[in-house]
Write an enzyme that holds these catalytic residues in place. Structure first.
Site, PDB file in Angstrom:
ATOM      1  N   TYR A  95     -43.856   1.783 -19.838  1.00  0.00           N
ATOM      2  CA  TYR A  95     -43.332   1.351 -21.143  1.00  0.00           C
ATOM      3  C   TYR A  95     -42.204   2.225 -21.699  1.00  0.00           C
ATOM      4  CZ  TYR A  95     -46.334  -2.628 -21.497  1.00  0.00           C
ATOM      5  OH  TYR A  95     -46.899  -3.860 -21.269  1.00  0.00           O
ATOM      6  N   GLU A 137     -53.605  -4.591 -22.349  1.00  0.00           N
ATOM      7  CA  GLU A 137     -53.655  -4.473 -20.884  1.00  0.00           C
ATOM      8  C   GLU A 137     -54.757  -3.508 -20.442  1.00  0.00           C
ATOM      9  OE1 GLU A 137     -49.489  -3.746 -19.971  1.00  0.00           O
ATOM     10  OE2 GLU A 137     -49.034  -5.677 -20.895  1.00  0.00           O
TER      11      GLU A 137
END
Ligand code: HEM
Length: 380
Positions: A95, A137
């Site tokens: 990310y 997630e």
């Protein structure tokens, strides 16, 4: 929690993003792959070339910006994307890389208009959005049937139609398969000879019977373009006895508990997840509507024949070569309006069907769908 000032800046930049959204994400991908070429082993090169991933990301960023005061509104869409990310094994450490490159692209495209305040506001906002994804997630990783990509042996390959083959694969390494959730997909990792990178693709599971392994279906790309590189590789290079790598089943396009009759509505290879759903609903009232170019294109003929004697299951085939597209009048003859509808097909098929179902007055809460390829729009 983002400050009022940050949220005001984000809202004020929406028009700029709308204007430059695709340009920003194009610069973003180019720069990210230059800095982190290893990510080319995760991303779908064909989607990049066709601009599909650019559009998906731009739309997600915009949706987030538009819902900045109530980010929970984008959660249903995050769920669908999070399943894909989990299937591709996108991890928290990825990310910051995406974030840094996105901010770089905003600065590059907006030039002087990207003031430090704007850059800070977007950096902060990206962090908040990324956390929503990472958390969702994390939950999916905890539940995944096996971790990462694991080798499976090809136990059977069957030509299901002119262009569709099914592959049944059984686990090596002591994985004990759990019952399939109809509607889910597996993700295949291959490295075709001559290619620089691994390639990952999702394929729908087409049977809820796991006695010989997981069965998924793959359509050959007849245009022979880059688009079908993995599908054609599987068709041409994979034989019974070979090993391929799979990540665990994923996807939230699954059956809901209902007493209502069911309609399965598919176009082309979109029949695949609906076949698994049909197998698990064989005691229900089901109308299966399938649109194909012609009879030769219809897969799973053996399974369909096996359902012929069941009075509660009706099939309706539309062959566009013979009688044109599936129209509103044709659908009105086979749908009552009180059913729970599950649809799958190409983006254009799904868009067309949604328009018709809207015209027929069917409430969107009774329509469940999954287009193949990136979801058409985060806001649909
Ligand atoms: C797919 C958004 C972070 C890798 C997608 C899709 C969206 C999206 C909208 C399309 C889903 C679909 O196919 O229906 C986002 C957002 C992110 C983010 C908003 C950050 C907050 C990441 C990260 C990675 C990643 C960190 C890994 C480096 C992928 C890949 C796909 C994908 C590989 C599949 C599509 C393709 O390969 O073309 N993402 N994503 N994403 N995402 Fe993300």
């Amino acid at each position: 929690m983002l400050s009022l000032e940050t949220r005001e800046i984000i809202k004020a930049t929406i028009p700029v993003l709308e204007e430059h959204g695709n340009e920003i994400t194009t610069v973003f991908y180019a720069h990210m792959f230059e800095e982190h070429p290893e990510l080319l082993n995760i991303f779908n090169k064909t989607n990049q070339q066709q601009g599909r991933q650019q559009a998906a990301l731009a739309q997600t960023v915009l949706a987030a910006a538009k819902h900045i005061d109530h980010l929970e509104a984008i959660i249903p869409n995050v769920n669908q994307i999070a399943h894909k990310h989990r299937a591709l094994q996108v991890k928290p450490e990825h990310y910051p890389i995406v974030g840094e490159n996105l901010i770089y692209a905003i600065q590059k495209v907006l030039g002087e208009a990207a003031t430090p305040e704007i850059v800070n506001a977007w950096t902060e906002t990206y962090g908040v959005i990324a956390d929503v994804f990472i958390q969702m997630e994390q939950g999916l990783y905890k539940e995944e049937e096996w971790h990462g990509f694991k080798p499976f042996k090809v136990a059977n390959i069957k030509q299901e139609s002119e262009h569709i083959k099914s592959f049944t694969v059984s686990p090596i390494n002591n994985i004990k398969l759990q019952p399939v959730v109809p509607g889910q997909y597996i993700t295949v990792k291959v490295h075709p000879e001559g290619e620089n990178n691994d390639m990952l693709r999702h394929y729908s599971i087409c049977s809820d019977d796991i006695s010989s392994g997981i069965k998924f279906a793959v359509k050959r790309d007849v245009a022979g373009s880059e688009k079908g590189i993995v599908s054609n590789y599987l068709h041409d290079n994979i034989s019974v006895g070979d090993e391929i790598l799979l990540s665990a089943p994923a996807g939230e396009f699954t059956l809901h508990t209902t007493e209502q009759p069911l309609v399965f509505l598919s176009g082309g290879v979109g029949m695949t997840p609906l076949m698994a759903m049909l197998e698990s609903s064989s005691d229900k009232q089901v109308t299966f509507i399938h649109s194909a170019y012609n009879r030769a294109e219809v897969p799973f003929k053996d399974e369909i024949t096996a359902f012929h004697d069941k009075e509660n299951i009706q099939f309706y085939f539309n062959y566009s070569e013979e009688s044109g597209r599936l129209t509103r009048d044709k659908l009105a003859q086979v749908i009552n309006g009180n059913e729970e509808i599950y649809m799958c097909g190409s983006v254009s098929f799904m868009e067309g069907m949604l328009v018709i179902l809207d015209e027929l007055g069917i409430d969107r809460t009774h329509i469940h769908f999954e287009p193949f390829g990136p979801k058409m729009s985060i806001t649909v």
